[in-house]
Design an enzyme around this catalytic site. Structure first.
Site, PDB file in Angstrom:
ATOM      1  N   CYS A  21       0.822  -1.225   0.000  1.00 27.91           N
ATOM      2  CA  CYS A  21       0.000   0.000   0.000  1.00 27.91           C
ATOM      3  C   CYS A  21       0.845   1.259   0.000  1.00 27.91           C
ATOM      4  O   CYS A  21       1.691   1.468   0.873  1.00 27.91           O
ATOM      5  CB  CYS A  21      -0.935  -0.007   1.216  1.00 27.91           C
ATOM      6  SG  CYS A  21      -1.918   1.498   1.374  1.00 27.91           S
ATOM      7  N   ARG A  48      -0.036   4.536   3.046  1.00 29.72           N
ATOM      8  CA  ARG A  48       0.065   4.242   4.472  1.00 29.72           C
ATOM      9  C   ARG A  48       0.350   5.423   5.383  1.00 29.72           C
ATOM     10  O   ARG A  48       0.311   5.281   6.604  1.00 29.72           O
ATOM     11  CB  ARG A  48       1.130   3.152   4.694  1.00 29.72           C
ATOM     12  CG  ARG A  48       0.665   1.789   4.262  1.00 29.72           C
ATOM     13  CD  ARG A  48       1.737   0.750   4.508  1.00 29.72           C
ATOM     14  NE  ARG A  48       2.692   0.661   3.413  1.00 29.72           N
ATOM     15  CZ  ARG A  48       3.864   0.027   3.501  1.00 29.72           C
ATOM     16  NH1 ARG A  48       4.219  -0.524   4.652  1.00 29.72           N
ATOM     17  NH2 ARG A  48       4.675  -0.035   2.448  1.00 29.72           N
ATOM     18  N   TRP A  51      -9.231   5.890   0.128  1.00 29.34           N
ATOM     19  CA  TRP A  51      -9.783   6.503  -1.076  1.00 29.34           C
ATOM     20  C   TRP A  51      -8.976   6.021  -2.260  1.00 29.34           C
ATOM     21  O   TRP A  51      -7.908   5.410  -2.098  1.00 29.34           O
ATOM     22  CB  TRP A  51      -9.756   8.028  -0.977  1.00 29.34           C
ATOM     23  CG  TRP A  51      -8.453   8.567  -0.511  1.00 29.34           C
ATOM     24  CD1 TRP A  51      -7.311   8.714  -1.232  1.00 29.34           C
ATOM     25  CD2 TRP A  51      -8.145   9.004   0.826  1.00 29.34           C
ATOM     26  NE1 TRP A  51      -6.310   9.210  -0.450  1.00 29.34           N
ATOM     27  CE2 TRP A  51      -6.787   9.404   0.823  1.00 29.34           C
ATOM     28  CE3 TRP A  51      -8.889   9.104   2.018  1.00 29.34           C
ATOM     29  CZ2 TRP A  51      -6.159   9.894   1.963  1.00 29.34           C
ATOM     30  CZ3 TRP A  51      -8.247   9.591   3.140  1.00 29.34           C
ATOM     31  CH2 TRP A  51      -6.908   9.985   3.118  1.00 29.34           C
ATOM     32  N   GLU A  55      -5.478   3.609 -10.264  1.00 29.72           N
ATOM     33  CA  GLU A  55      -6.138   2.311 -10.049  1.00 29.72           C
ATOM     34  C   GLU A  55      -7.298   2.158 -11.020  1.00 29.72           C
ATOM     35  O   GLU A  55      -7.567   1.080 -11.537  1.00 29.72           O
ATOM     36  CB  GLU A  55      -6.663   2.209  -8.609  1.00 29.72           C
ATOM     37  CG  GLU A  55      -5.584   2.282  -7.556  1.00 29.72           C
ATOM     38  CD  GLU A  55      -6.164   2.048  -6.169  1.00 29.72           C
ATOM     39  OE1 GLU A  55      -6.516   3.044  -5.510  1.00 29.72           O
ATOM     40  OE2 GLU A  55      -6.292   0.872  -5.767  1.00 29.72           O
TER      41      GLU A  55
HETATM   42  N1  ARG Z   1      -7.032  -1.483  -6.914  1.00 30.47           N
HETATM   43  C1  ARG Z   1      -8.326  -1.741  -6.396  1.00 30.47           C
HETATM   44  C2  ARG Z   1      -9.377  -1.159  -7.337  1.00 30.47           C
HETATM   45  O1  ARG Z   1      -9.030  -0.517  -8.292  1.00 30.47           O
HETATM   46  C3  ARG Z   1      -8.519  -1.165  -5.004  1.00 30.47           C
HETATM   47  C4  ARG Z   1      -7.440  -1.512  -3.982  1.00 30.47           C
HETATM   48  C5  ARG Z   1      -7.427  -0.616  -2.771  1.00 30.47           C
HETATM   49  N2  ARG Z   1      -7.214   0.741  -3.149  1.00 30.47           N
HETATM   50  C6  ARG Z   1      -7.211   1.800  -2.320  1.00 30.47           C
HETATM   51  N3  ARG Z   1      -7.026   2.975  -2.804  1.00 30.47           N
HETATM   52  N4  ARG Z   1      -7.418   1.642  -1.021  1.00 30.47           N
HETATM   53  O2  ARG Z   1     -10.554  -1.290  -7.163  1.00 30.47           O
END
Ligand code: ARG
Length: 357
Positions: A63, A66, A230, A235
């Protein structure tokens, strides 16, 4: 060497009491020792649970976010033992964590040891339907979608059908629950400059709430402990919507924006990626939904490393996950190395209940 529950418990209690400068560690250790002797296990106080969950985040090597580990909010739902009760608690989590867009890092903790299982990978995620060669929706959800259908759920069949929650207790038949529409927030994607982007009709949900990992604290296992932060823009824009085996939308992005795709060497993929990711960040920001870009997140991660150093701790990490999927070498992380050593408390992958071995 395998350590006993007692040893792991004492190790965690010592860490909890030391890091928080709490008095009377010995008293608590003796109490826990006695409990383990008499019942084979022990129960965390709210303080122990809350700090353990924060540590599980702090120790999550993959992560990048953090820095904010101390700001995790804990919803203690350890008293629940029915599928309905669990579903209601998950609805509360969604509403609380979404917080009308100002996302609150949150974890809901269900009873330790008990086999309360959430079958969803994330509380909010889109269904995926295999139609011969091609897929409608999120290919990552095909298997769970089929299970939902077998259980009697039926989706509208769009690219963005919200899956129901699927919950089982003690290996019984799972029960599915529709998430009330008004609980979930979504962001429709538009580009800050190019109106044509809207032709793609893309959107994504506001909050990623991982719900299929187990949490371990001081020798105790919480099989269900969904948690969220968030989003980081990439992602969604560089993975969920771009990966070939996910929504795979780069060619369409290039098409509507008039990016020439004839040759790889035009770098049209890269150009489309940047525009898609600008659209993701811009749209979330315009909708007042929390999101962070990867450059800012990488800087925050450096702050985390510094803060940890100040406390005499070395940051462990999984480099392959920490580097963002766009322009990784433009972030400091790319040029660093980390020991990928596993520390407890932590989150662990757990085989999905529907995967039989
Ligand atoms: N990578 C995943 C997604 O796109 C989420 C993983 C957790 N991500 C976060 N920002 N806490 O759905």
């Amino acid at each position: 060497m395998v350590s006993t529950m007692e040893e792991v418990a004492i190790e965690y209690l010592t860490q909890y009491y030391t890091e928080n400068e709490l008095p009377e560690l010995d008293r608590r250790v003796n109490e826990v020792r006695k409990m383990i002797k008499q019942t084979g296990t022990y129960v965390h106080t709210r303080g122990e649970l809350a700090y353990g969950a924060k540590l599980a985040w702090r120790n999550s090597n993959r992560c990048i976010g953090r820095l904010f580990w101390e700001r995790l909010n804990i919803l203690d739902e350890r008293s629940l033992n029915t599928e309905q009760g669990v579903a209601q608690a998950l609805f509360r989590h969604i509403e609380y964590a979404t917080n009308k867009g100002k996302v609150i890092p949150t974890i809901t903790v269900f009873k330790q040891g008990s086999r309360i299982r959430i079958w969803n990978h994330q509380l909010i995620r889109y269904a995926g339907y295999q139609h011969g060669e091609y897929v409608v929706g999120d290919p990552a959800s095909i298997e769970l979608t089929q299970i939902c259908e077998q259980l009697g759920w039926q989706g509208a069949g769009t690219d963005f059908d919200l899956l129901p929650l699927v919950i089982s207790i003690d290996g019984k038949e799972p029960i599915w629950f529709k998430i009330p529409d008004d609980l979930m927030m979504e962001v429709e994607l538009r580009h800050p400059k190019y109106a044509a982007f809207e032709l793609l009709q893309l959107k994504w949900y506001a909050v990623p709430i991982i719900s299929d990992m187990r949490m371990e604290i001081g020798g105790l296992t919480y099989y269900s402990a969904p948690f969220n932060g968030w989003y980081m823009g990439t992602e969604i824009g560089a993975r969920n919507l771009a990966d070939e085996y996910r929504y795979n939308r780069l060619e369409q992005v290039a098409d509507v924006l008039g990016i020439e795709t004839k040759k790889e060497s035009f770098l049209w993929r890269d150009e489309a990626l940047v525009e898609l990711n600008k659209a993701v960040l811009h749209s979330f920001q315009s909708a007042n939904v929390s999101i962070v870009d990867h450059h800012t997140a990488a800087k925050q991660f450096q702050q985390f490393i510094k803060a940890e150093e100040k406390q005499g701790r070395k940051t462990t990490g999984d480099w392959t996950w920490l580097i963002p999927p766009m322009s990784p070498a433009q972030t400091r992380i790319f040029h660093q190395s980390f020991e990928n050593e596993w520390q407890s408390p932590n989150f662990y992958y757990e085989k999905a209940p529907y995967e039989v071995d």
